[in-house]
Write a protein that holds these residues in place. Structure first.
Motif, mmCIF file in Angstrom:
data_model
loop_
_atom_site.group_PDB
_atom_site.id
_atom_site.type_symbol
_atom_site.label_atom_id
_atom_site.label_comp_id
_atom_site.label_asym_id
_atom_site.label_seq_id
_atom_site.Cartn_x
_atom_site.Cartn_y
_atom_site.Cartn_z
ATOM 1 N N LYS A 1 9.068 -0.814 7.959
ATOM 2 C CA LYS A 1 9.861 -0.150 8.721
ATOM 3 C C LYS A 1 9.882 1.404 7.701
ATOM 4 C CE LYS A 1 14.196 0.395 11.151
ATOM 5 N NZ LYS A 1 15.153 -0.373 11.234
ATOM 6 N N GLN A 2 9.929 1.370 6.494
ATOM 7 C CA GLN A 2 10.545 2.730 5.533
ATOM 8 C C GLN A 2 9.074 3.359 5.821
ATOM 9 O OE1 GLN A 2 13.151 1.571 2.717
ATOM 10 N NE2 GLN A 2 12.771 3.269 2.004
ATOM 11 N N PHE A 3 8.801 2.623 4.998
ATOM 12 C CA PHE A 3 6.985 3.783 4.930
ATOM 13 C C PHE A 3 6.184 3.482 6.420
ATOM 14 C CE2 PHE A 3 9.020 2.846 1.564
ATOM 15 C CZ PHE A 3 9.963 3.595 0.813
ATOM 16 N N ARG A 4 6.609 3.231 7.373
ATOM 17 C CA ARG A 4 6.106 2.498 8.334
ATOM 18 C C ARG A 4 3.953 2.800 8.251
ATOM 19 N NH1 ARG A 4 8.226 7.029 7.912
ATOM 20 N NH2 ARG A 4 6.902 8.199 7.239
ATOM 21 N N GLN A 5 4.242 0.954 7.442
ATOM 22 C CA GLN A 5 2.692 0.597 7.284
ATOM 23 C C GLN A 5 2.331 -0.439 7.688
ATOM 24 O OE1 GLN A 5 0.877 1.377 4.530
ATOM 25 N NE2 GLN A 5 2.600 2.678 4.050
ATOM 26 N N GLU A 6 1.816 -0.053 8.350
ATOM 27 C CA GLU A 6 0.776 -1.898 9.389
ATOM 28 C C GLU A 6 0.891 -3.152 8.392
ATOM 29 O OE1 GLU A 6 -3.577 -1.561 9.463
ATOM 30 O OE2 GLU A 6 -3.254 1.021 10.656
ATOM 31 N N SER A 7 0.839 -3.383 6.948
ATOM 32 C CA SER A 7 1.266 -4.538 6.852
ATOM 33 C C SER A 7 1.571 -4.621 5.973
ATOM 34 C CB SER A 7 -0.019 -5.578 6.826
ATOM 35 O OG SER A 7 -0.865 -5.295 6.318
ATOM 36 N N VAL A 8 2.314 -5.442 4.930
ATOM 37 C CA VAL A 8 3.181 -6.079 3.307
ATOM 38 C C VAL A 8 1.812 -7.032 3.123
ATOM 39 C CG1 VAL A 8 3.739 -6.562 1.362
ATOM 40 C CG2 VAL A 8 4.149 -5.204 3.372
ATOM 41 N N LEU A 9 0.999 -7.297 2.538
ATOM 42 C CA LEU A 9 0.295 -8.634 1.997
ATOM 43 C C LEU A 9 1.089 -9.600 1.496
ATOM 44 C CD1 LEU A 9 -1.825 -10.678 2.406
ATOM 45 C CD2 LEU A 9 -3.236 -9.081 0.566
ATOM 46 N N GLY B 1 0.681 -1.282 0.012
ATOM 47 C CA GLY B 1 0.423 -0.288 0.124
ATOM 48 C C GLY B 1 0.911 0.566 -0.142
ATOM 49 N N PHE B 2 -0.048 1.970 -0.672
ATOM 50 C CA PHE B 2 0.747 3.342 -0.724
ATOM 51 C C PHE B 2 0.787 4.739 0.285
ATOM 52 C CE2 PHE B 2 3.394 3.796 -4.783
ATOM 53 C CZ PHE B 2 4.419 2.658 -4.667
ATOM 54 N N ASP B 3 -0.356 5.042 1.223
ATOM 55 C CA ASP B 3 -0.949 5.477 1.971
ATOM 56 C C ASP B 3 -0.506 5.462 3.280
ATOM 57 O OD1 ASP B 3 -2.704 6.133 0.436
ATOM 58 O OD2 ASP B 3 -4.542 4.974 1.229
ATOM 59 N N ARG B 4 0.015 6.214 3.946
ATOM 60 C CA ARG B 4 0.625 6.910 5.143
ATOM 61 C C ARG B 4 -0.210 7.408 6.454
ATOM 62 N NH1 ARG B 4 7.190 8.198 3.416
ATOM 63 N NH2 ARG B 4 6.277 8.750 1.345
ATOM 64 N N LYS B 5 0.093 6.766 7.417
ATOM 65 C CA LYS B 5 -0.986 7.852 8.395
ATOM 66 C C LYS B 5 -0.528 9.360 8.152
ATOM 67 C CE LYS B 5 -0.078 3.800 11.246
ATOM 68 N NZ LYS B 5 -0.285 3.033 12.633
ATOM 69 N N GLU B 6 0.758 9.749 7.946
ATOM 70 C CA GLU B 6 0.714 11.125 8.328
ATOM 71 C C GLU B 6 0.221 12.154 6.372
ATOM 72 O OE1 GLU B 6 4.339 9.581 6.638
ATOM 73 O OE2 GLU B 6 3.380 9.549 9.082
ATOM 74 N N ASP C 1 10.473 -12.284 3.253
ATOM 75 C CA ASP C 1 10.233 -11.857 5.002
ATOM 76 C C ASP C 1 10.322 -10.599 5.059
ATOM 77 O OD1 ASP C 1 7.644 -13.046 4.621
ATOM 78 O OD2 ASP C 1 8.846 -14.297 5.977
ATOM 79 N N GLU C 2 12.029 -11.016 4.627
ATOM 80 C CA GLU C 2 12.889 -9.361 4.645
ATOM 81 C C GLU C 2 12.392 -7.619 4.040
ATOM 82 O OE1 GLU C 2 17.083 -10.332 3.853
ATOM 83 O OE2 GLU C 2 16.799 -11.947 5.432
ATOM 84 N N ILE C 3 12.093 -8.557 2.444
ATOM 85 C CA ILE C 3 10.945 -7.032 2.299
ATOM 86 C C ILE C 3 10.257 -6.616 2.654
ATOM 87 C CG2 ILE C 3 9.974 -6.703 0.297
ATOM 88 C CD1 ILE C 3 11.766 -8.997 -1.578
ATOM 89 N N ARG C 4 9.327 -7.319 3.349
ATOM 90 C CA ARG C 4 8.029 -7.442 3.901
ATOM 91 C C ARG C 4 8.597 -6.426 5.051
ATOM 92 N NH1 ARG C 4 4.546 -11.740 5.258
ATOM 93 N NH2 ARG C 4 3.173 -10.382 6.026
ATOM 94 N N VAL C 5 9.542 -6.391 6.498
ATOM 95 C CA VAL C 5 9.793 -5.489 7.454
ATOM 96 C C VAL C 5 9.963 -5.023 7.022
ATOM 97 C CG1 VAL C 5 11.440 -6.041 8.955
ATOM 98 C CG2 VAL C 5 9.909 -7.809 8.530
ATOM 99 N N ALA C 6 11.108 -4.235 5.573
ATOM 100 C CA ALA C 6 12.003 -3.268 4.962
ATOM 101 C C ALA C 6 10.596 -2.903 4.415
ATOM 102 C CB ALA C 6 12.760 -3.551 4.577
ATOM 103 N N TYR C 7 9.739 -3.047 4.433
ATOM 104 C CA TYR C 7 8.917 -1.813 3.631
ATOM 105 C C TYR C 7 8.261 -1.001 4.780
ATOM 106 C CZ TYR C 7 5.216 0.198 0.364
ATOM 107 O OH TYR C 7 4.563 1.274 0.296
#
Length: 143
Positions: free
Chosen positions: A123-131, A44-49, A115-121
């Motif tokens: 963290k970097q973009f403050r996402q709840e999840s990467v499906l 997802g591309f939306d961020r909380k801010e 899974d490393e890619i998911r964690v990095a995304y």
């Protein structure tokens, strides 16, 4: 009306029958084919801010996080995603789907890299999840 609905259901079901199960094989396909698994990641591309991940940020993420782990290739598909957030609100946002076809023999190693890619995304973009979507049946792939 009932017959029309039944016809629609039967037609729709034909799209979900695996080609191999339907007895359909391309001539000669399979003799040199290798068994692969398919994994998809939904970003997802939306961020909380109230800002979105930019195209430049996305391209940099692909170059720094995805390509080094999977230099042999992957496919990126632009999409619009919708889900219910942790706070209960419906979120509709621009997204990207990354599709990997990975040798079945490297399933465990590839899974850890994904899974490393998911964690990095996250963290970097403050996402709840990467499906992550893993297809349970392997496919024949011939290049």
């Amino acid at each position: 009306m009932r017959n029309s609905l039944l016809t629609i259901v039967l037609i729709a079901c034909t799209f979900f029958i695996p080609i191999e199960a339907a007895g359909i094989r391309e001539a000669g396909f399979g003799s040199t084919a290798e068994r692969f698994i398919r994994v998809e990641l939904y970003f997802g591309f939306d961020r909380k801010e109230q800002t979105q991940v930019s195209e430049d940020e996305w391209e940099k993420f692909l170059a720094e996080e995805v390509t080094p782990r999977f230099p042999d290739g992957f496919t990126v598909i632009s999409a619009i995603g919708q889900y219910r957030g942790a706070d209960g609100t419906i979120v509709r946002e621009p997204s990207r789907v990354v599709v990997f076809l990975l040798p079945k023999t490297a399933k465990r190693k590839s899974g850890a890299l994904i899974d490393e890619i998911r964690v990095a995304y996250k963290k970097q973009f403050r996402q709840e999840s990467v499906l992550r979507l893993d297809f349970v049946r392997s496919v024949d792939v011939d290049f």
